[in-house]
Scaffold this active site. Structure first.
Site, PDB file in Angstrom:
ATOM      1  N   CYS A 405       0.863  -1.176   0.000  1.00 41.23           N
ATOM      2  CA  CYS A 405       0.000   0.000   0.000  1.00 41.23           C
ATOM      3  C   CYS A 405       0.899   1.225   0.000  1.00 41.23           C
ATOM      4  O   CYS A 405       1.998   1.197  -0.542  1.00 41.23           O
ATOM      5  CB  CYS A 405      -0.966  -0.028   1.177  1.00 41.23           C
ATOM      6  SG  CYS A 405      -0.162   0.020   2.782  1.00 41.23           S
ATOM      7  N   HIS A 561      -2.226  10.536   4.150  1.00 43.75           N
ATOM      8  CA  HIS A 561      -2.857   9.229   3.910  1.00 43.75           C
ATOM      9  C   HIS A 561      -4.328   9.343   4.327  1.00 43.75           C
ATOM     10  O   HIS A 561      -4.640   9.374   5.524  1.00 43.75           O
ATOM     11  CB  HIS A 561      -2.135   8.154   4.721  1.00 43.75           C
ATOM     12  CG  HIS A 561      -2.519   6.747   4.379  1.00 43.75           C
ATOM     13  ND1 HIS A 561      -3.762   6.226   4.648  1.00 43.75           N
ATOM     14  CD2 HIS A 561      -1.814   5.755   3.772  1.00 43.75           C
ATOM     15  CE1 HIS A 561      -3.808   4.975   4.241  1.00 43.75           C
ATOM     16  NE2 HIS A 561      -2.642   4.662   3.697  1.00 43.75           N
TER      17      HIS A 561
END
Length: 638
Positions: A405, A561
């Site tokens: 990720c 994020h």
């Protein structure tokens, strides 16, 4: 040139993978099989559009980053070329060659212009958006040139066809040779049309006059078949034997990868007589083999003619047509004897040439060298780090799958107890989490994509030891002192999105909460737009759109994020408003959020803002609670 042709050959592997299924659909849907029109139409949808499929595949394969923008350029190039050229001469038919040419042009233009910059008033048309524009202009010019240059070539093919039809055994051999040799250009259809549907006449029992080798054979003409018979040994035995030779000559570590593909296309050739999946798999990787194949096809045609074998097909020279038309054939059993001999010849010649000349057929490409050279950033240090990371994870036999990720490797392993956490941290990991017996997360940072890309080819090749010198580079890279970072004064950092400020320790994710990625803060957003908190440059926009990296002009790296585990949403719920490499100022919109969707589908919408490359500096959060986007003096770095 051979290197360039090999790149084209590799680019064709992906579209070729679709052909066996298309061939089976096409054949089984025919009236003499299952008689299901929509099934044959489904297969024909792929087979009849090979040109544009190849244009897309080659362009994307030649692109330095495999971007879909190159694929679009290839498709545009083909559509412009084929639409424009017929206005000059409507009889022009370039076939598959038009797709190959379009793919090459689209891929090369993408590599040349993907990062072109324009003045601000034209900036929208810069970068990848400019590639389709320049492609369309280039292909328009090329269509004008080929509109006058191609007809003489096509006429030459027609003239050769007339000679072939009247030259006996040598004409049959020449037809077989040219039929295969011209396949990449699509011009073999010109000869086939004349031979199959126009050559010779026959009056059947009802008094109907039929023309063409195929029609005359199926109507019972005893003289028909010589221009068809010699294909059966090639398609049923020769090319499947070539697949066996390519498998036998493949690198040991690559056999499992190419074996399934080679078996499927060999079986397709044997059963249906559709050979393009095999031929396109090596014609560009190893052109010398394709010339040999064309010569052997001509020889097979001549031998079948000399043995007075008359057999034909309604679709192609595979086992299905061999059985269906057996009752109409003359000396059909001799084709099986020929086939066994032809198969042996193909295997011996192909295997000898592949090994002796080190030809790069499927399974023998320089995947290991290219993987190490191109993995991640192409730096030897990254390759060496990938080697040590794999070893620390328990080696290739312990790793099942590699995923990542924004900041961490997400590994599926056979046994997490074999993972050496100490070695992982020694080679750059910031943290390790053993989620369960088979899942491990390794915190790497924003360079995780480069490391994962370097690990994948290594896993495929058995993780060989890195080249000499790489180890020293890794040590130097991981131990060198970070350059001094300038402070961020409070006024230079603004609230990036409306919401509630919370301490990083309250983020329900261990990696962020414990500061493994670096210091920072977090926001529970209530607004639907994320803005840049600083002046800087966008260094990364993740493919799943859930995270953005920014670098300030003083070198400080900031990762934003949005939400937790939002990588699993595959980009849904996000709309990016900036591109990688773009300069931004405080307050510039970067990302649109579908907040309701994210709340419903993500474990948390907590949005960490992390300073990923600070060493000695301290991050001081100066405000708390609810804040509007654009509010200054949120934090300072000193």
């Amino acid at each position: 040139m051979f290197s360039f042709l090999q790149k084209i050959g590799k680019s064709l592997m992906f579209p070729i993978a679709t052909l066996p299924a298309a061939a089976l659909l096409l054949r089984f849907g025919q009236d003499d099989m299952l008689g299901i029109p929509f099934m044959s139409a489904a297969g024909a949808g792929i087979i009849d559009n090979l040109a544009i499929i190849f244009a897309i595949g080659i362009a994307m394969g030649l692109a330095h980053d495999g971007n879909g923008g190159a694929a679009l350029a290839g498709a545009i190039a083909y559509l412009v070329l084929t639409s424009a050229i017929v206005t000059i001469n409507e009889s022009i038919n370039m076939g598959v060659f038009a797709g190959i040419l379009s793919g090459i042009v689209g891929g090369l233009l993408y590599n040349k212009f993907y990062n072109v910059k324009f003045p601000q008033w034209l900036a929208f048309f810069g970068g990848r958006r400019f590639v389709p524009i320049i492609t369309a202009a280039t292909m328009t010019i090329l269509a004008g040139v080929l509109g006058y240059a191609w007809p003489p070539i096509q006429d030459g093919i027609d003239s050769a066809g007339e000679w072939i039809l009247n030259a006996g055994m040598f004409g049959v051999g020449a037809y077989g040779f040219l039929n295969r040799l011209l396949l990449p250009t699509g011009l073999h259809h010109v000869i086939n049309t004349i031979v199959w549907f126009d050559f010779g006449t026959f009056t059947d029992a009802s008094g109907e006059v039929v023309r063409g080798e195929i029609n005359r054979f199926l109507k019972g003409d005893p003289t028909a078949g010589p221009f068809l018979s010699g294909f059966f040994p090639i398609m049923m035995f020769g090319l499947p034997a070539a697949c066996l030779a390519m498998y036998a000559a493949a690198k040991k570590e690559r056999k499992a990868i190419v074996g399934g593909m080679l078996f499927s296309i060999a079986f397709t050739s044997f059963l249906t007589g559709i050979t393009e999946p095999i031929e396109f798999s090596f014609m560009f990787l190893s052109p010398i083999l394709y010339v040999v194949h064309a010569l052997l096809t001509g020889v097979s045609m001549m031998v079948a003619y000399a043995l007075d074998i008359h057999h034909g097909f309604g679709f192609s020279a595979g086992a299905i047509d061999y059985v269906l038309n057996y009752g109409l054939a003359k000396n059909p059993l001799l084709l099986l004897v020929m086939g066994l001999v032809v198969g042996a010849i193909y295997f011996v010649i192909f295997y000898f040439l592949i090994v002796k000349l080190d030809l790069k057929t499927p399974g023998r490409e320089d995947e290991d060298e290219e993987g190490a050279e191109n993995a991640g950033t192409g730096n030897k240090a990254v390759d060496a780090r990938a080697y040590h990371t794999i070893e620390a994870l328990g080696g290739t036999d312990n790793i099942v799958a590699v995923d990542y990720c924004t900041t961490r490797l997400r590994m599926t392993v056979k046994d997490s107890d074999r993972v050496n956490e100490k070695d992982l941290k020694r080679h750059g990991a910031m943290g390790v989490m053993k989620v369960n017996k088979t899942n491990v997360q390794v915190v790497i940072g924003t360079a995780v994509e480069f490391l994962a890309d370097a690990m994948k080819p290594r896993l495929a090749n058995g993780n060989p030891a890195p080249a000499a010198g790489s180890e020293a580079e890794v040590i130097e890279e991981t131990t060198a002192e970070e350059p001094a970072m300038k402070a961020i004064v409070a006024e230079d950092f603004e609230m990036p999105i409306t919401g509630e400020l919370i301490p990083l320790s309250q983020v329900p994710d261990e990696v962020f909460a414990k500061g493994m990625m670096g210091p920072g803060l977090a926001i529970l957003p209530t607004g639907d737009t994320l803005y840049s908190p600083v002046d800087g440059r966008v260094v990364s926009v993740f493919p799943t759109k859930h995270a953005i990296g920014i670098e300030t002009d003083t070198g400080i790296e900031i990762l934003i994020h949005v939400g937790l585990d939002t990588v699993n949403l595959k980009g849904e719920g996000f709309e990016t408003l900036v591109e990688q490499g773009q300069l931004v100022q405080r307050g510039d919109a970067m990302l649109k959020l579908d907040l309701e969707f994210l709340k419903a589908n993500a474990p948390s919408i907590a949005t960490p803002i992390i300073f990923t490359n600070l060493t000695e500096q301290q991050v001081t959060v100066m405000k708390e609670g609810f804040q509007e986007h654009g509010t200054a003096s949120i934090l300072k770095v000193e």
